[in-house]
Design a protein around this motif. Structure first.
Motif, short mmCIF file in Angstrom:
data_model
loop_
_atom_site.label_atom_id
_atom_site.label_comp_id
_atom_site.label_asym_id
_atom_site.label_seq_id
_atom_site.Cartn_x
_atom_site.Cartn_y
_atom_site.Cartn_z
N PHE A 36 -4.33 46.11 58.73
CA PHE A 36 -5.74 46.10 59.11
C PHE A 36 -6.25 44.66 59.09
CE2 PHE A 36 -6.08 50.47 56.87
CZ PHE A 36 -5.52 51.10 57.97
N GLN A 37 -7.35 44.43 59.77
CA GLN A 37 -7.96 43.10 59.82
C GLN A 37 -9.35 43.15 59.21
OE1 GLN A 37 -6.36 40.45 60.78
NE2 GLN A 37 -4.58 41.39 61.78
N ASP A 38 -9.55 42.39 58.14
CA ASP A 38 -10.85 42.12 57.53
C ASP A 38 -11.49 43.32 56.83
OD1 ASP A 38 -10.84 39.44 58.33
OD2 ASP A 38 -11.57 39.99 60.32
N ARG A 39 -11.16 44.55 57.20
CA ARG A 39 -11.75 45.72 56.54
C ARG A 39 -10.82 46.91 56.76
NH1 ARG A 39 -14.67 49.23 59.77
NH2 ARG A 39 -16.17 49.63 58.09
N TRP A 40 -11.02 47.98 55.94
CA TRP A 40 -10.20 49.18 56.08
C TRP A 40 -10.28 49.73 57.50
CZ3 TRP A 40 -6.40 51.48 53.59
CH2 TRP A 40 -6.06 52.79 53.98
N ASN A 41 -9.11 49.97 58.07
CA ASN A 41 -8.97 50.52 59.42
C ASN A 41 -9.45 49.57 60.50
OD1 ASN A 41 -7.74 52.70 60.62
ND2 ASN A 41 -9.64 53.81 60.97
N GLY A 42 -9.65 48.29 60.14
CA GLY A 42 -10.05 47.31 61.14
C GLY A 42 -8.86 46.88 62.00
#
Length: 228
Positions: free
Chosen positions: A221-227
């Motif tokens: 993920f990128q930067d946040r959950w599920n991002g």
């Protein structure tokens, strides 16, 4: 800005050579959980000491070093441990759906008797006192640190041609009573160790259809959950 009084202790931190990097990644990628391929030859004491040294070099939060290593070679003790595993394994098979039970029973899930050495790895939560740097807000950091020691030992063993199997199917009180482990000390891993001359090219549970390796990209993920 004050000079660093420990600057003299700093060493060069350059990357490894290409061959050294390849060896590290090879150990990681070809490490296997060994269940049945152990050879009966005893492991030399100096080799066992190297593996324990690798484990003791693991990172630990607050440098607490909470681990201990109980070396188990006595056949009677290992037989008692196998019996404890068998009781728990009989309970475990009933927890799976009917369609999975035959496959579960076909898997060789322990090498306690076949491997010449077992190591019980424990975690002492009191090793560094009641307040530990880095554990103030997560009391499990001592156990996580101990797992790092297990991984270090496992990778060093792969480089030495030694197989490792992690046995986790047992009742805590059975192993605690068998080895005389105090109540305050956590049992983290029972490891079976022995020389191997063959290893599966892929994880055994994947080859035998129990579960397949997940795709890495789906887990990032990128930067946040599920991002994404």
């Amino acid at each position: 800005m004050q000079p660093d009084p420990f600057a003299h202790a700093l060493l060069p931190a350059g990357e490894f050579s290409k061959a050294e990097r390849a060896a590290v990644y090879r150990a990681i990628e070809t490490r296997r959980d060994v269940r049945d391929q152990f050879l009966p030859d005893p492991l030399p004491d100096d080799l066992v000491k190297r593996l324990l040294g690798a484990a003791h070099s693991a990172p630990s939060v607050g440098f607490m070093q909470p681990w201990n290593f109980i070396l188990i070679r006595d056949p009677a003790v290992r037989e008692a441990a196998r019996a404890a595993f068998s009781r728990a394994n009989d309970e475990a098979v009933e927890m799976f759906p009917d369609e999975s039970r035959d496959l579960y029973r076909s898997l060789k899930l322990e090498g306690i008797v076949k491997a010449p050495l077992s190591i019980c790895v424990t975690c002492d939560p009191d090793r560094a006192g009641p307040v530990v740097l880095g554990r103030t807000h997560n009391p499990r950091m001592d156990a996580y640190s101990t797992v790092c020691a297990v991984q270090n030992l496992w990778l060093a063993a792969r480089a030495e041609g030694v197989g490792v199997g992690w046995v986790s199917i047992f009742r805590d009180e059975d192993v605690r009573g068998l080895l005389g482990i105090p109540d305050r000390v956590e049992i983290v891993a029972w490891l079976c160790l022995g020389y191997v001359d063959r290893l599966y090219g892929e994880p055994e549970l994947a080859l035998k259809g129990w579960r397949q390796r997940l795709g890495l990209d789906a887990l990032i993920f990128q930067d946040r959950w599920n991002g994404r």
